[in-house]
Enzyme design. Structure first.
Site, mmCIF file in Angstrom:
data_model
loop_
_atom_site.group_PDB
_atom_site.id
_atom_site.type_symbol
_atom_site.label_atom_id
_atom_site.label_comp_id
_atom_site.label_asym_id
_atom_site.label_seq_id
_atom_site.Cartn_x
_atom_site.Cartn_y
_atom_site.Cartn_z
ATOM 1 N N ILE A 147 0.840 -1.208 0.000
ATOM 2 C CA ILE A 147 0.000 0.000 0.000
ATOM 3 C C ILE A 147 0.872 1.254 0.000
ATOM 4 O O ILE A 147 0.632 2.203 -0.751
ATOM 5 C CB ILE A 147 -0.991 -0.019 1.191
ATOM 6 C CG1 ILE A 147 -1.882 -1.257 1.057
ATOM 7 C CG2 ILE A 147 -1.834 1.262 1.217
ATOM 8 C CD1 ILE A 147 -2.844 -1.499 2.190
ATOM 9 N N GLY B 109 9.198 -4.852 2.617
ATOM 10 C CA GLY B 109 9.097 -4.005 1.428
ATOM 11 C C GLY B 109 10.248 -4.245 0.458
ATOM 12 O O GLY B 109 11.169 -5.021 0.732
ATOM 13 N N ALA C 137 3.677 0.885 8.050
ATOM 14 C CA ALA C 137 4.698 -0.123 8.373
ATOM 15 C C ALA C 137 4.229 -1.142 9.408
ATOM 16 O O ALA C 137 5.026 -1.695 10.151
ATOM 17 C CB ALA C 137 5.972 0.573 8.844
ATOM 18 N N TYR D 65 -3.590 -8.912 16.013
ATOM 19 C CA TYR D 65 -3.429 -7.910 14.950
ATOM 20 C C TYR D 65 -4.469 -6.797 15.103
ATOM 21 O O TYR D 65 -4.137 -5.600 15.152
ATOM 22 C CB TYR D 65 -3.557 -8.589 13.574
ATOM 23 C CG TYR D 65 -3.708 -7.619 12.437
ATOM 24 C CD1 TYR D 65 -2.646 -6.792 12.071
ATOM 25 C CD2 TYR D 65 -4.903 -7.508 11.727
ATOM 26 C CE1 TYR D 65 -2.782 -5.888 11.035
ATOM 27 C CE2 TYR D 65 -5.045 -6.611 10.687
ATOM 28 C CZ TYR D 65 -3.982 -5.806 10.349
ATOM 29 O OH TYR D 65 -4.120 -4.901 9.327
ATOM 30 N N ARG E 223 -16.292 -10.913 1.223
ATOM 31 C CA ARG E 223 -15.420 -9.779 1.549
ATOM 32 C C ARG E 223 -15.685 -8.615 0.594
ATOM 33 O O ARG E 223 -16.185 -8.796 -0.513
ATOM 34 C CB ARG E 223 -13.936 -10.177 1.415
ATOM 35 C CG ARG E 223 -13.474 -11.221 2.430
ATOM 36 C CD ARG E 223 -13.388 -10.611 3.829
ATOM 37 N NE ARG E 223 -12.931 -11.564 4.825
ATOM 38 C CZ ARG E 223 -13.714 -12.394 5.504
ATOM 39 N NH1 ARG E 223 -15.022 -12.410 5.278
ATOM 40 N NH2 ARG E 223 -13.215 -13.216 6.406
HETATM 41 N N1 UFG Z 1 -9.093 -17.409 1.478
HETATM 42 C C1 UFG Z 1 -9.181 -18.683 0.961
HETATM 43 N N2 UFG Z 1 -8.044 -19.251 0.499
HETATM 44 C C2 UFG Z 1 -6.830 -18.640 0.532
HETATM 45 C C3 UFG Z 1 -6.750 -17.325 1.082
HETATM 46 C C4 UFG Z 1 -7.915 -16.749 1.554
HETATM 47 O O1 UFG Z 1 -10.244 -19.295 0.914
HETATM 48 O O2 UFG Z 1 -5.834 -19.249 0.113
HETATM 49 C C5 UFG Z 1 -10.318 -16.771 1.976
HETATM 50 C C6 UFG Z 1 -10.231 -16.385 3.446
HETATM 51 O O3 UFG Z 1 -10.593 -17.456 4.248
HETATM 52 C C7 UFG Z 1 -11.203 -15.207 3.491
HETATM 53 C C8 UFG Z 1 -11.090 -14.570 2.094
HETATM 54 O O4 UFG Z 1 -10.506 -15.577 1.278
HETATM 55 O O5 UFG Z 1 -12.488 -15.678 3.670
HETATM 56 C C9 UFG Z 1 -10.230 -13.351 2.069
HETATM 57 O O6 UFG Z 1 -8.994 -13.657 2.706
HETATM 58 P P1 UFG Z 1 -7.711 -12.720 2.690
HETATM 59 O O7 UFG Z 1 -6.648 -13.425 3.442
HETATM 60 O O8 UFG Z 1 -7.430 -12.304 1.289
HETATM 61 O O9 UFG Z 1 -8.206 -11.432 3.449
HETATM 62 P P2 UFG Z 1 -8.828 -11.297 4.931
HETATM 63 O O10 UFG Z 1 -10.255 -10.912 4.734
HETATM 64 O O11 UFG Z 1 -8.564 -12.451 5.781
HETATM 65 O O12 UFG Z 1 -7.908 -10.159 5.523
HETATM 66 C C10 UFG Z 1 -8.012 -8.826 5.186
HETATM 67 C C11 UFG Z 1 -6.642 -8.157 5.380
HETATM 68 C C12 UFG Z 1 -6.228 -8.219 6.812
HETATM 69 C C13 UFG Z 1 -7.313 -7.611 7.656
HETATM 70 C C14 UFG Z 1 -8.632 -8.283 7.388
HETATM 71 C C15 UFG Z 1 -9.715 -7.590 8.135
HETATM 72 O O13 UFG Z 1 -5.688 -8.788 4.604
HETATM 73 O O14 UFG Z 1 -5.035 -7.515 6.996
HETATM 74 O O15 UFG Z 1 -8.940 -8.212 6.006
HETATM 75 O O16 UFG Z 1 -10.602 -8.526 8.594
HETATM 76 F F1 UFG Z 1 -7.046 -7.779 8.964
#
Ligand code: UFG
Length: 326
Positions: free
Chosen positions: A12, A36, A73, A140, A220
């Site tokens: 970001i 980074g 960061a 976190y 999401r």
């Molecule tokens: N997912 C999968 N397979 C994968 C990776 C993710 O099914 O290999 C799913 C996760 O379970 C989740 C969705 O895809 O349901 C999105 O997952 P991400 O890891 O891409 O993102 P998150 O929603 O877990 O996390 C994001 C930010 C975090 C923040 C969070 C807030 O990356 O830093 O939103 O809830 F904390």
């Protein structure tokens, strides 16, 4: 303005540096390169250093007339924060406090903070607005909420103005193809799905299809990196004009399930994507969607990439033209 971007070599931060520099600001990036990349900082001055290092911060603030600081960061992996909370509290809380205290000593009172949807925990309702209760369910989220609370107190006591931007799911890449997401390890859905499409990964593992959503997978709210950065610029401008701190939830207000994301990735890439079902990942709420009406109203913020296909297209270009060639 002269802006210090801490963590400007990350995903970001690097997009932010580009946008701020193109808008005519003078940028100084401070990054310890733990996550980074030096070559992601394509504009302004680069200083390798840690935000926990008071000497480096003091020398920056003493020698340059900094108007504002943006802080990108933080450590961001939810799962890792559960296993190693100490590094999250040290980096995300102690080091940020060090940055704030050094700013205060040099009378620098404008601060933009990368916060997260994780401060809300398991939502009571969606879309999530700024008033929603804040009950993080992992270290976190706790670490980010602690800083938000510290910022409230510093505002009242020391006149520090801060805008906290709570990101939902940042995604996509610079449409010019110069920058993109390069996490090691990569844990985010969209880059992993695209790695599966390009053949750099065998399959995409879907973490749970028994959630109370239409297709059983998590929902999401994906927001393009440039739209996210745009909101930071607008928040800084408004904060300075009004001399007032603020909090904004940032997302498109539209939820997509994991299965829908995979379908969009298939369409954009034109490739088959092998899907493997896995159990739920710990700590994943079923649905996270932002109510970003406050940012739209107060900042006049209008996301340009409101369509998931457009967001995934920019990430796919980055996967094909940059990541696959590494
Ligand atoms: N997912 C999968 N397979 C994968 C990776 C993710 O099914 O290999 C799913 C996760 O379970 C989740 C969705 O895809 O349901 C999105 O997952 P991400 O890891 O891409 O993102 P998150 O929603 O877990 O996390 C994001 C930010 C975090 C923040 C969070 C807030 O990356 O830093 O939103 O809830 F904390």
């Amino acid at each position: 303005m002269k802006i210090l971007v801490v963590g400007g070599a990350g995903y970001i931060g690097s997009h932010m540096v580009k946008q701020l520099a193109n808008a005519g600001n003078e940028i100084i990036t401070l990054d310890n390169l733990s996550y980074g990349y030096r070559d992601a900082v394509k504009y302004g001055e680069f200083i390798e250093g840690d935000l926990g290092d008071t000497t480096v911060l003091t020398s920056i603030f003493k020698s340059r007339d900094i108007d504002a600081v943006m802080h990108f960061a933080g450590f961001i992996q939810v799962g890792e924060s559960v296993l190693k909370p100490a590094i999250y509290y040290h980096n995300n809380v102690v080091n940020t406090l060090n940055l704030l205290d050094t700013m205060m000593r040099h009378d620098i009172t404008n601060f933009i903070f990368s916060s997260t949807a994780a401060i809300f925990g398991e939502p009571d309702y969606t879309p999530i607005d700024e008033k929603h209760t804040k009950q993080p369910i992992n270290p976190y989220g706790h670490s980010k909420l602690m800083i938000e609370q510290i910022l409230d107190d510093y505002d009242k006591a020391y006149g520090l103005r801060a805008s906290c931007l709570r990101y939902f799911n940042a995604a996509g890449a610079d449409p010019d193809g110069e920058l993109g997401e390069r996490h090691i390890p990569e844990t985010h859905l969209i880059p992993l799905v695209l790695q599966a499409a390009s053949g750099r990964r065998q399959d995409i593992k879907v973490f749970g299809d028994d959630y109370p959503t239409d297709d059983g997978t998590c929902v999401r709210d994906y927001i393009h990196i440039n739209d996210l950065c745009e909101a930071h610029s607008q928040a800084l401008q408004r904060m300075i004009e009004n001399d007032q701190s603020a909090r904004y939830n940032l997302g498109n207000g539209k939820g997509f399930s994991v299965k829908q994301v995979i379908d969009v990735a298939k369409e954009v890439s034109g490739k088959e994507i092998r899907v493997t079902m896995e159990p739920r990942r710990a700590g994943d709420p079923a649905v996270l969607v932002a109510d970003a009406s406050l940012a739209r109203k107060e900042l006049n913020w209008q996301p340009k990439f409101a369509d998931l296909t457009e967001i995934v297209k920019t990430a796919w270009d980055w996967e094909v033209n940059f990541l696959s060639k590494q």
